[in-house]
Design an enzyme around this catalytic site. Structure first.
Site, PDB file in Angstrom:
ATOM      1  N   PHE A 121       0.870  -1.187   0.000  1.00  0.00           N
ATOM      2  CA  PHE A 121       0.000   0.000   0.000  1.00  0.00           C
ATOM      3  C   PHE A 121       0.897   1.223   0.000  1.00  0.00           C
ATOM      4  CE2 PHE A 121      -2.583   2.959   2.766  1.00  0.00           C
ATOM      5  CZ  PHE A 121      -3.747   3.019   2.014  1.00  0.00           C
ATOM      6  N   THR A 124       2.211   6.799   1.917  1.00  0.00           N
ATOM      7  CA  THR A 124       3.130   7.735   2.580  1.00  0.00           C
ATOM      8  C   THR A 124       4.237   8.232   1.650  1.00  0.00           C
ATOM      9  OG1 THR A 124       2.705   6.648   4.670  1.00  0.00           O
ATOM     10  CG2 THR A 124       4.723   7.948   4.548  1.00  0.00           C
ATOM     11  N   PRO A 126       7.703  11.304   1.459  1.00  0.00           N
ATOM     12  CA  PRO A 126       8.596  12.080   2.340  1.00  0.00           C
ATOM     13  C   PRO A 126       7.901  13.313   2.939  1.00  0.00           C
ATOM     14  CG  PRO A 126       9.782  11.388   0.370  1.00  0.00           C
ATOM     15  CD  PRO A 126       8.362  10.950   0.181  1.00  0.00           C
ATOM     16  N   GLY A 129       3.105  12.307   5.451  1.00  0.00           N
ATOM     17  CA  GLY A 129       3.028  11.196   6.401  1.00  0.00           C
ATOM     18  C   GLY A 129       1.673  11.219   7.061  1.00  0.00           C
ATOM     19  N   ILE A 336       9.194  -6.943  34.967  1.00  0.00           N
ATOM     20  CA  ILE A 336       9.027  -8.213  35.694  1.00  0.00           C
ATOM     21  C   ILE A 336      10.239  -9.114  35.455  1.00  0.00           C
ATOM     22  CG2 ILE A 336       7.646 -10.352  35.787  1.00  0.00           C
ATOM     23  CD1 ILE A 336       5.163  -8.477  35.185  1.00  0.00           C
ATOM     24  N   GLU A 362       0.040   3.092  10.319  1.00  0.00           N
ATOM     25  CA  GLU A 362      -1.414   3.108  10.065  1.00  0.00           C
ATOM     26  C   GLU A 362      -2.118   4.195  10.885  1.00  0.00           C
ATOM     27  OE1 GLU A 362      -3.483  -0.412   9.095  1.00  0.00           O
ATOM     28  OE2 GLU A 362      -1.675  -1.446   8.415  1.00  0.00           O
ATOM     29  N   SER A 365      -0.722   7.717  17.140  1.00  0.00           N
ATOM     30  CA  SER A 365      -1.707   7.953  18.218  1.00  0.00           C
ATOM     31  C   SER A 365      -2.316   9.346  18.119  1.00  0.00           C
ATOM     32  CB  SER A 365      -1.040   7.784  19.584  1.00  0.00           C
ATOM     33  OG  SER A 365      -0.756   6.422  19.804  1.00  0.00           O
TER      34      SER A 365
HETATM   35  N1  COS Z   1     -13.919   7.253   5.490  1.00  0.00           N
HETATM   36  C1  COS Z   1     -14.478   7.879   4.416  1.00  0.00           C
HETATM   37  N2  COS Z   1     -14.156   9.135   4.041  1.00  0.00           N
HETATM   38  C2  COS Z   1     -13.234   9.785   4.775  1.00  0.00           C
HETATM   39  C3  COS Z   1     -12.604   9.190   5.891  1.00  0.00           C
HETATM   40  C4  COS Z   1     -12.991   7.884   6.248  1.00  0.00           C
HETATM   41  N3  COS Z   1     -12.444   7.264   7.281  1.00  0.00           N
HETATM   42  N4  COS Z   1     -11.736  10.075   6.415  1.00  0.00           N
HETATM   43  C5  COS Z   1     -11.797  11.181   5.667  1.00  0.00           C
HETATM   44  N5  COS Z   1     -12.703  10.994   4.655  1.00  0.00           N
HETATM   45  C6  COS Z   1     -13.107  11.972   3.655  1.00  0.00           C
HETATM   46  C7  COS Z   1     -13.708  13.185   4.341  1.00  0.00           C
HETATM   47  O1  COS Z   1     -15.092  12.999   4.561  1.00  0.00           O
HETATM   48  C8  COS Z   1     -13.425  14.279   3.358  1.00  0.00           C
HETATM   49  O2  COS Z   1     -14.395  14.216   2.325  1.00  0.00           O
HETATM   50  P1  COS Z   1     -15.095  15.587   1.790  1.00  0.00           P
HETATM   51  O3  COS Z   1     -13.973  16.362   1.182  1.00  0.00           O
HETATM   52  O4  COS Z   1     -16.105  15.090   0.817  1.00  0.00           O
HETATM   53  O5  COS Z   1     -15.663  16.257   3.002  1.00  0.00           O
HETATM   54  C9  COS Z   1     -12.103  13.877   2.741  1.00  0.00           C
HETATM   55  O6  COS Z   1     -11.964  12.462   2.962  1.00  0.00           O
HETATM   56  C10 COS Z   1     -10.924  14.588   3.354  1.00  0.00           C
HETATM   57  O7  COS Z   1     -10.930  14.289   4.744  1.00  0.00           O
HETATM   58  P2  COS Z   1     -10.362  15.255   5.848  1.00  0.00           P
HETATM   59  O8  COS Z   1     -10.835  16.663   5.565  1.00  0.00           O
HETATM   60  O9  COS Z   1     -10.674  14.685   7.172  1.00  0.00           O
HETATM   61  O10 COS Z   1      -8.790  15.187   5.543  1.00  0.00           O
HETATM   62  P3  COS Z   1      -7.609  15.810   6.395  1.00  0.00           P
HETATM   63  O11 COS Z   1      -6.505  15.990   5.450  1.00  0.00           O
HETATM   64  O12 COS Z   1      -8.053  16.973   7.211  1.00  0.00           O
HETATM   65  O13 COS Z   1      -7.235  14.695   7.503  1.00  0.00           O
HETATM   66  C11 COS Z   1      -6.420  12.602   8.336  1.00  0.00           C
HETATM   67  C12 COS Z   1      -7.211  13.378   7.301  1.00  0.00           C
HETATM   68  C13 COS Z   1      -5.401  13.403   9.101  1.00  0.00           C
HETATM   69  C14 COS Z   1      -7.399  11.963   9.282  1.00  0.00           C
HETATM   70  C15 COS Z   1      -5.736  11.569   7.426  1.00  0.00           C
HETATM   71  O14 COS Z   1      -4.820  12.202   6.577  1.00  0.00           O
HETATM   72  C16 COS Z   1      -5.054  10.445   8.152  1.00  0.00           C
HETATM   73  O15 COS Z   1      -5.689   9.478   8.571  1.00  0.00           O
HETATM   74  N6  COS Z   1      -3.709  10.555   8.270  1.00  0.00           N
HETATM   75  C17 COS Z   1      -2.903   9.449   8.742  1.00  0.00           C
HETATM   76  C18 COS Z   1      -2.547   8.602   7.582  1.00  0.00           C
HETATM   77  C19 COS Z   1      -2.045   7.281   7.998  1.00  0.00           C
HETATM   78  O16 COS Z   1      -2.683   6.543   8.724  1.00  0.00           O
HETATM   79  N7  COS Z   1      -0.874   6.969   7.477  1.00  0.00           N
HETATM   80  C20 COS Z   1      -0.270   5.726   7.781  1.00  0.00           C
HETATM   81  C21 COS Z   1       0.435   5.274   6.595  1.00  0.00           C
HETATM   82  S1  COS Z   1      -0.399   4.126   5.700  1.00  0.00           S
HETATM   83  S2  COS Z   1       0.256   2.477   6.537  1.00  0.00           S
END
Ligand code: COS
Length: 381
Positions: A121, A124, A126, A129, A336, A362, A365
């Site tokens: 998948f 991510t 540089p 993230g 322990i 993923e 926190s």
């Molecule tokens: N399911 C469905 N749709 C989602 C969703 C979800 N879980 N999360 C977000 N969306 C949608 C939102 O509804 C929004 O749609 P609209 O534009 O139609 O309103 C769109 O996606 C953008 O979402 P959002 O505004 O929340 O995006 P942000 O950039 O503000 O924030 C976070 C998103 C920070 C929550 C996201 O980038 C994230 O999870 N980051 C961590 C990534 C991660 O886990 N990386 C690990 C590497 S992969 S192993």
């Protein structure tokens, strides 16, 4: 959903396999930073690569709840073993399972289920993230193809993958997630290069690498879903992935609790087993309570997902709690074991390093807290 008897048989086969084959290999895979080919073949034969792939495509078709139960059981061994098939079960395949068309599913899912195809998948980058909506890898349409250019990093199983799910920006004029699309990209396309596996703090045997795309021509038929849907696809894949990782944390915690109870019963100080001291008992009791709590919240959230409810908040709660819980359990296990916990022979310090990753990948926190709070505002509670 499988009947309870079939599931019980699968769980007991997993338990036996983990105890007899994988736990004895833990020190070796940490030393070699590689999982032996015969262990990989046995994991494929057990059906582990296809746990979540629908039966129609050759997988075991487990529900989310049953997949979590399988991980509670399997992850009593070094997490690198799970990582070898984890992308096939989770983030590497679920975009295709949830959003793929029939032709895409027929082409790839059977190989993913058997483990012949390893998936990865690629979200991510540089500069993207936690802020994953800001991906810069671009996918420019050119006739019946898209041309992908950009760099991804920390990509699990990239060096073994034959199929990537790549999130890339198809609309440079749209900032954020709405300009991003998802693509199924075979790793043998010209222009793809994979970096060397990173040297890591823990989880030796599981590999993460950079991936570079240099003018990679991907057929338009490999796009997952519609243009601009890629970020939402990634988020839904991660909602599910966060439940999976939470259950991995519970499995590892169970192992550390077993080890802690055994050692506290055997090791004597002041003429008595450690287990007779109340300060040790308190640590064991806290670990058991927290692992049980994580297990219960994961099963509850997985059932909701199986009932087609949105679990964005619930999955984030599970990931936050379970990943932090296993960190505390590992810390208590080191305490322990004392000196024996700090030296390499007993493997406890190895788990202590391994589990640190769970609070980062993923979704760290901090991101889980952000997702939870945002959902609370939306839901009003
Ligand atoms: N399911 C469905 N749709 C989602 C969703 C979800 N879980 N999360 C977000 N969306 C949608 C939102 O509804 C929004 O749609 P609209 O534009 O139609 O309103 C769109 O996606 C953008 O979402 P959002 O505004 O929340 O995006 P942000 O950039 O503000 O924030 C976070 C998103 C920070 C929550 C996201 O980038 C994230 O999870 N980051 C961590 C990534 C991660 O886990 N990386 C690990 C590497 S992969 S192993």
């Amino acid at each position: 959903m499988h009947d309870p008897e079939t599931l019980a048989q699968l769980l007991s086969a997993i338990r036996r396999f983990v105890n007899e084959r994988l736990i004895p290999l833990e020190a070796k895979i940490a030393e070699d930073d590689a999982i032996p080919a015969d262990a990989m073949a046995e994991m494929r034969a057990l059906g582990l690569f296809g746990l979540s792939i629908p039966e129609a495509f050759g997988g075991l078709g487990l529900s989310m709840e049953d997949e979590c139960r399988a991980m509670f059981e399997f992850c009593r061994c070094s997490p690198a073993f799970r990582s070898s098939f984890g992308t096939n079960v989770g983030i590497g395949s679920q975009g295709l399972v949830m959003f793929g068309d029939d032709a895409q599913k027929k082409r790839w899912l059977p190989g993913i289920a058997s483990g012949e195809i390893v998936t990865s998948f690629a979200l991510t980058e540089p500069e993207a993230g936690s802020d994953s909506a800001s991906v810069r890898t671009k996918a420019e349409r050119d006739g019946g193809e898209y041309v992908l250019t950009g760099a991804k990093c920390y990509i699990t199983n990239a060096n073994r993958a034959s199929l990537f799910t790549v999130m890339a920006r198809t609309d440079p004029n749209v900032k954020g997630g709405a300009g991003v699309s998802a693509f199924l990209v075979p790793s043998d396309l010209p222009g793809i290069s994979i970096g060397k596996p990173e040297k890591k703090m823990g989880q030796q045997g599981a590999h993460i690498c950079d991936v570079h795309f240099d003018q990679v021509r991907v057929p338009a038929g490999n796009r997952l879903g519609e243009e601009g849907q890629g970020f939402r696809i990634a988020m839904q894949v991660l909602d599910r992935g966060r439940l999976h990782i939470s259950s991995v944390c519970v499995g590892v915690a169970e192992r550390l609790i077993e080890e802690s109870v055994r050692y506290a019963g055997e090791r004597k100080q002041f003429g008595q087993p450690l287990a007779s001291f109340q300060m040790i008992q308190a640590m064991l009791a806290d670990s058991r309570t927290e692992a049980n709590a994580a297990r219960a919240m994961i099963v509850d959230a997985a059932r909701k997902r199986d009932a087609s409810e949105s679990v964005t908040m619930e999955a984030a709660c599970c990931k936050l709690f379970a990943s932090e819980m296993v960190g505390r359990v590992a810390d208590r296990a080191v305490q322990i074991f004392g000196g024996a916990g700090y030296v390499a022979d007993h493997g406890i310090e190895r788990f202590y390093r391994d589990v640190r990753l769970f609070r980062i990948y993923e979704g760290a926190s901090e991101i889980q807290r952000l997702v939870i709070a945002r959902e609370m505002m939306k839901r009003g509670a």
